[in-house]
Write a protein that holds these residues in place. Sequence first.
Motif, PDB file in Angstrom:
ATOM      1  N   GLY A 266      37.980  15.929  -2.041  1.00 20.61           N
ATOM      2  CA  GLY A 266      38.748  16.523  -3.135  1.00 20.61           C
ATOM      3  C   GLY A 266      37.829  16.990  -4.248  1.00 20.61           C
ATOM      4  N   SER A 267      38.201  18.087  -4.897  1.00 15.78           N
ATOM      5  CA  SER A 267      37.367  18.640  -5.957  1.00 15.78           C
ATOM      6  C   SER A 267      38.234  19.290  -7.029  1.00 15.78           C
ATOM      7  CB  SER A 267      36.380  19.666  -5.391  1.00 15.78           C
ATOM      8  OG  SER A 267      35.631  20.281  -6.415  1.00 15.78           O
ATOM      9  N   PHE A 268      37.824  19.097  -8.278  1.00 18.54           N
ATOM     10  CA  PHE A 268      38.469  19.762  -9.412  1.00 18.54           C
ATOM     11  C   PHE A 268      37.356  20.222 -10.345  1.00 18.54           C
ATOM     12  CE2 PHE A 268      40.529  19.710 -13.660  1.00 18.54           C
ATOM     13  CZ  PHE A 268      41.500  20.677 -13.419  1.00 18.54           C
ATOM     14  N   ASN A 269      37.234  21.535 -10.519  1.00 13.95           N
ATOM     15  CA  ASN A 269      36.125  22.114 -11.272  1.00 13.95           C
ATOM     16  C   ASN A 269      36.688  23.039 -12.347  1.00 13.95           C
ATOM     17  OD1 ASN A 269      33.826  23.664 -12.114  1.00 13.95           O
ATOM     18  ND2 ASN A 269      32.807  23.117 -10.201  1.00 13.95           N
ATOM     19  N   ILE A 270      36.321  22.807 -13.600  1.00 16.64           N
ATOM     20  CA  ILE A 270      36.823  23.624 -14.701  1.00 16.64           C
ATOM     21  C   ILE A 270      35.657  24.076 -15.573  1.00 16.64           C
ATOM     22  CG2 ILE A 270      39.101  22.542 -14.794  1.00 16.64           C
ATOM     23  CD1 ILE A 270      38.103  20.863 -17.132  1.00 16.64           C
ATOM     24  N   GLY A 271      35.876  25.172 -16.276  1.00 22.25           N
ATOM     25  CA  GLY A 271      34.853  25.656 -17.180  1.00 22.25           C
ATOM     26  C   GLY A 271      35.420  26.624 -18.190  1.00 22.25           C
TER      27      GLY A 271
ATOM     28  N   GLY B 220      41.289  21.723  -5.234  1.00 22.19           N
ATOM     29  CA  GLY B 220      41.635  21.723  -3.819  1.00 22.19           C
ATOM     30  C   GLY B 220      40.908  20.629  -3.073  1.00 22.19           C
ATOM     31  N   GLY B 221      40.982  20.707  -1.777  1.00 28.98           N
ATOM     32  CA  GLY B 221      40.335  19.692  -0.954  1.00 28.98           C
ATOM     33  C   GLY B 221      40.463  20.011   0.515  1.00 28.98           C
ATOM     34  N   ALA B 222      39.938  19.097   1.318  1.00 25.37           N
ATOM     35  CA  ALA B 222      39.943  19.274   2.773  1.00 25.37           C
ATOM     36  C   ALA B 222      40.067  17.920   3.444  1.00 25.37           C
ATOM     37  CB  ALA B 222      38.680  19.992   3.225  1.00 25.37           C
ATOM     38  N   ILE B 223      40.708  17.927   4.586  1.00 23.53           N
ATOM     39  CA  ILE B 223      40.834  16.730   5.422  1.00 23.53           C
ATOM     40  C   ILE B 223      40.181  17.024   6.766  1.00 23.53           C
ATOM     41  CG2 ILE B 223      42.426  15.174   6.604  1.00 23.53           C
ATOM     42  CD1 ILE B 223      44.383  15.562   4.344  1.00 23.53           C
ATOM     43  N   THR B 224      39.296  16.114   7.181  1.00 23.47           N
ATOM     44  CA  THR B 224      38.585  16.280   8.447  1.00 23.47           C
ATOM     45  C   THR B 224      38.873  15.086   9.341  1.00 23.47           C
ATOM     46  OG1 THR B 224      36.804  17.512   7.375  1.00 23.47           O
ATOM     47  CG2 THR B 224      36.342  16.579   9.543  1.00 23.47           C
TER      48      THR B 224
ATOM     49  N   TRP C 106      38.735  18.442  13.540  1.00 26.69           N
ATOM     50  CA  TRP C 106      39.817  19.279  13.034  1.00 26.69           C
ATOM     51  C   TRP C 106      39.719  19.267  11.510  1.00 26.69           C
ATOM     52  CZ3 TRP C 106      45.687  17.816  12.711  1.00 26.69           C
ATOM     53  CH2 TRP C 106      46.394  18.938  12.241  1.00 26.69           C
ATOM     54  N   ILE C 107      39.513  20.441  10.919  1.00 30.27           N
ATOM     55  CA  ILE C 107      39.277  20.561   9.486  1.00 30.27           C
ATOM     56  C   ILE C 107      40.339  21.475   8.891  1.00 30.27           C
ATOM     57  CG2 ILE C 107      37.638  21.206   7.686  1.00 30.27           C
ATOM     58  CD1 ILE C 107      35.413  20.890   9.771  1.00 30.27           C
ATOM     59  N   SER C 108      41.045  20.984   7.888  1.00 28.37           N
ATOM     60  CA  SER C 108      42.042  21.781   7.172  1.00 28.37           C
ATOM     61  C   SER C 108      41.737  21.718   5.679  1.00 28.37           C
ATOM     62  CB  SER C 108      43.462  21.264   7.436  1.00 28.37           C
ATOM     63  OG  SER C 108      43.789  21.377   8.809  1.00 28.37           O
ATOM     64  N   SER C 109      41.784  22.864   5.020  1.00 24.36           N
ATOM     65  CA  SER C 109      41.413  22.903   3.603  1.00 24.36           C
ATOM     66  C   SER C 109      42.362  23.797   2.818  1.00 24.36           C
ATOM     67  CB  SER C 109      39.977  23.395   3.433  1.00 24.36           C
ATOM     68  OG  SER C 109      39.843  24.743   3.846  1.00 24.36           O
ATOM     69  N   TYR C 110      42.440  23.524   1.518  1.00 24.47           N
ATOM     70  CA  TYR C 110      43.237  24.323   0.585  1.00 24.47           C
ATOM     71  C   TYR C 110      42.507  24.350  -0.757  1.00 24.47           C
ATOM     72  CZ  TYR C 110      46.941  25.674  -2.676  1.00 24.47           C
ATOM     73  OH  TYR C 110      47.669  26.296  -3.662  1.00 24.47           O
ATOM     74  N   PHE C 111      42.229  25.547  -1.257  1.00 27.42           N
ATOM     75  CA  PHE C 111      41.584  25.698  -2.552  1.00 27.42           C
ATOM     76  C   PHE C 111      42.288  26.809  -3.326  1.00 27.42           C
ATOM     77  CE2 PHE C 111      38.233  23.755  -0.034  1.00 27.42           C
ATOM     78  CZ  PHE C 111      37.720  22.813  -0.909  1.00 27.42           C
ATOM     79  N   THR C 112      42.480  26.568  -4.607  1.00 22.07           N
ATOM     80  CA  THR C 112      43.081  27.573  -5.479  1.00 22.07           C
ATOM     81  C   THR C 112      42.209  27.731  -6.714  1.00 22.07           C
ATOM     82  OG1 THR C 112      45.048  28.173  -6.775  1.00 22.07           O
ATOM     83  CG2 THR C 112      44.541  25.837  -6.586  1.00 22.07           C
TER      84      THR C 112
ATOM     85  N   ASN D  41      41.737  40.064 -18.508  1.00 14.43           N
ATOM     86  CA  ASN D  41      41.751  40.043 -17.051  1.00 14.43           C
ATOM     87  C   ASN D  41      42.182  38.674 -16.541  1.00 14.43           C
ATOM     88  OD1 ASN D  41      40.721  42.677 -17.051  1.00 14.43           O
ATOM     89  ND2 ASN D  41      38.606  41.955 -17.046  1.00 14.43           N
ATOM     90  N   ASN D  42      43.054  38.677 -15.515  1.00 17.29           N
ATOM     91  CA  ASN D  42      43.538  37.452 -14.892  1.00 17.29           C
ATOM     92  C   ASN D  42      43.429  37.589 -13.377  1.00 17.29           C
ATOM     93  OD1 ASN D  42      44.592  36.382 -17.455  1.00 17.29           O
ATOM     94  ND2 ASN D  42      46.139  37.982 -17.228  1.00 17.29           N
ATOM     95  N   LEU D  43      42.902  36.576 -12.745  1.00 14.52           N
ATOM     96  CA  LEU D  43      42.810  36.571 -11.287  1.00 14.52           C
ATOM     97  C   LEU D  43      43.196  35.195 -10.766  1.00 14.52           C
ATOM     98  CD1 LEU D  43      42.007  37.831  -8.565  1.00 14.52           C
ATOM     99  CD2 LEU D  43      39.667  37.054  -8.993  1.00 14.52           C
ATOM    100  N   ASN D  44      44.195  35.169  -9.876  1.00  9.96           N
ATOM    101  CA  ASN D  44      44.590  33.951  -9.177  1.00  9.96           C
ATOM    102  C   ASN D  44      44.317  34.154  -7.692  1.00  9.96           C
ATOM    103  OD1 ASN D  44      45.578  32.752 -11.546  1.00  9.96           O
ATOM    104  ND2 ASN D  44      47.579  33.718 -11.283  1.00  9.96           N
ATOM    105  N   SER D  45      43.595  33.232  -7.093  1.00 17.81           N
ATOM    106  CA  SER D  45      43.272  33.347  -5.672  1.00 17.81           C
ATOM    107  C   SER D  45      43.505  32.007  -4.986  1.00 17.81           C
ATOM    108  CB  SER D  45      41.824  33.790  -5.472  1.00 17.81           C
ATOM    109  OG  SER D  45      40.918  32.877  -6.071  1.00 17.81           O
ATOM    110  N   THR D  46      43.903  32.091  -3.718  1.00 19.60           N
ATOM    111  CA  THR D  46      44.174  30.906  -2.906  1.00 19.60           C
ATOM    112  C   THR D  46      43.569  31.103  -1.525  1.00 19.60           C
ATOM    113  OG1 THR D  46      46.251  30.507  -4.074  1.00 19.60           O
ATOM    114  CG2 THR D  46      45.963  29.416  -1.945  1.00 19.60           C
ATOM    115  N   ALA D  47      42.923  30.067  -1.016  1.00 15.43           N
ATOM    116  CA  ALA D  47      42.345  30.101   0.329  1.00 15.43           C
ATOM    117  C   ALA D  47      42.844  28.893   1.103  1.00 15.43           C
ATOM    118  CB  ALA D  47      40.827  30.107   0.269  1.00 15.43           C
TER     119      ALA D  47
END
Length: 813
Positions: free
Chosen positions: A303-308, A346-350, A363-369, A414-420
Amino acid sequence: MLKIRLLIITIFLGFTFVNAQPLVKVTGTVLDLSNNPLQYVTITVLGQQESTLTAVDGTYTIYARTTSFTLKYNFLGYKPFLLKINEKVAGRITRNVVLVPNINELEQVTITNKQNQLSNTSTINIADLASLPSVSGNFESILKTLPGVSTNNELSSQYSVRGGNFDENLIYVNDIEISRPVLIRNAQQEGLSFINSDFVTRAKFSAGGFEAKYGDKLSSVLDVKYDRPDSNQLVFTGGLLGASLSSKYVANKSFLLLGLRYKNNNNILNKQDNKGSYSPNFGDAQLLYQYNFSNKFNISALGSFNIGQFKLVPEDRETQFGTLETQLRLRVDYTGQEIDSYRTAGGAITASFSPQPNLVVKWISSYFTTRERERFDIEGNYVFDELETGFNSSGFMPVRINRGIGKYLNYARNNLNSTAISTEIKADQSFDNHVFSWGFRLERNKFKDQLSEYHLTDSAGYILPYDSKKFYLEQSINKLNEVNINNYTAYVQDSYSLTDNTDLQVGVRGSFNTLTDQILISPRLLLAYRPPSNNRIWRFTAGVYQQAPTYRSIRAYDGSLNLNQKAQRSYNASAGFDYAFDGLGTRLKFTSEAYYKYNQRFIPYVVDNVRIKYLSSSVAKGHTYGADFSIGGEFVKDLVSYFRLSFMSADQDIIGDSYQKRNSSGQFTTVYPGYLRRPTDQRVNFSVFFQDRLLKSPTYKVHLNMLYGSRLPIGSPLSERYSDDFNIPAYKRVDIGFSKDFLDDIAVRKPKLLDKYFSSFIAYFEVFNLLNINNTVSYLWLKDVDNVQYAIPNYLTGRQFNFKLILKFKNHQ
């Protein structure tokens, strides 16, 4: 300030009375039950920072800082082995070790060993991370000392590899592909990279020719691993530029890594030409937990949470530049402010499953926004003068002529929202002398991008270009884009031995992108030959590398999207030679590689600081060729140093581009420029990372980092030509650091108060940009009333001092 000086003096001189004794040097060979040497066995001194890997012949050398210590030998597929050593006096000893196979993981040894031998990667020395003097403090700083890697910005974690751009580099953490924010346009806006250096146990880097199991990018791969720690540990790092706290907890069937980091480089930014109130604050939290249900099955969660947030209220700027014949000066008074921010979560489960001893499936599943915001509204009133040349005792040169008076305005909302979102399956299976690997991945990317920005230049009351009938805004953008992109990729590869000394790896990747509706096939090959002497290796690689369009590449200058863009394609070939030999009283390793890349199709771009602006509707072809050289070893016992040199040429021909030129008779003719230098065409790169001891004591060390990168081509952002006929001067930088471990085990006496609570207490004093060189990162382009354009350099950071402590708390269990 006096207190800081006294603290530094106390730390570095207050303990010179400590008498040191020699280190214990342990050499030996690691074998299996059949007396075959084992390569890449990890050997660590428990409770100390020392670690090493065995060579191809199973030999190793490691140093301990006490006469009583424990060595741990760890290798996938074999049971960990602990060797206790208790010597009466310091000296040199030999210990040969035989590892016993772990039946449940036996075939994984073959898998790992074969893939390591056939990987065109270099292993990064993790022990150098803390010692490397770096302004950014990010893990990627160590990559800039590697052959084939170039950079011209110490504030940025981005890098260029063999003529490629920043977007062509792959980064993996525990097999999870990592991406970065999109809107960042200045390195000072960058915060903490995803990689937490405190957690890294292994790292490999490939500057090209990487195998099929890695993703679809054109240039490089960084493969980082967070592994199970040896013991419980709490580490605190604090300095003038930030702080971090990492905790490592080990249980019988599980382990936990938890890290918190904070960064504030306000002290660095205050040294720049742009004066003002800087407020750069960045932080992140990262967690990795793994539970082993059995020897065959485990699950890990990352799990990761990164702000700046970067905030700037500019006040004024004064930049003086030019030649001995022409001295120019720009003075600017500012109003307004800039606030840029990002947030990634986001984070990932392996899940890792080994149903048979020779098969490993993941088996690796991830979600990051990611949410990015860019806000600035800055007005600058400037005076642009040409000064009298010569020398003046007062230090103030009189103005010879005024080149321009005016103002410029930069505005953005400018605003950008992205999800992977992604899920993938990867498998490795060994049989006979083959290692068979395959994988399949599904990925969905969503982007919602709202752009609203403009740039206005007014010189002496005239808006440029001047037109009395209309109001003109340069680079005006007002767009709303929403894009969804699905990627489907798969790979298969086989590694096997042709002879006792020759290994071959063949693989192929296939991919499909819903944006292009293309099916891409990318075959790759690697051949390795190791003569019986075992101290040298020859490598040859060849392959096709294809990069499907991303949101970055399809977005043009004005924010419009080219939805018809096709994938970029490169044909790569390289030949390398590694040689290990004894010289200068130590074991040295020389590596070299020559390469050639034909870029059949790629999207041209220009580089503005750390922002890539694609010419999304254009297509180019080009060539890149060069050679990388490196030599390294323990020139000083127990301290590894490196010298690296790279030569490269990268060009491009934008298909169908042309411009009009007036000839001597006054008529216009069409010129097709053909091949021109690519924006990343840095012909020469040289780096040195050298470590030594001071004051005749092993506890005092010096760490020197030197970088040189030759000129880079650049052009005006408003030029009608796609050629960069201007140059950024060569990048030259020297950083130096001094360290002292007050609890070094080789010392006879230690501070009792520190020894009670800490297992390690290391102080660093660093000088960034030791020679105070003004390196140029980009240019501010201004015009006078005659429409003559001037390039005013934006300089990077000047000389700066830093102090930091790394504290490892004792485990009182």
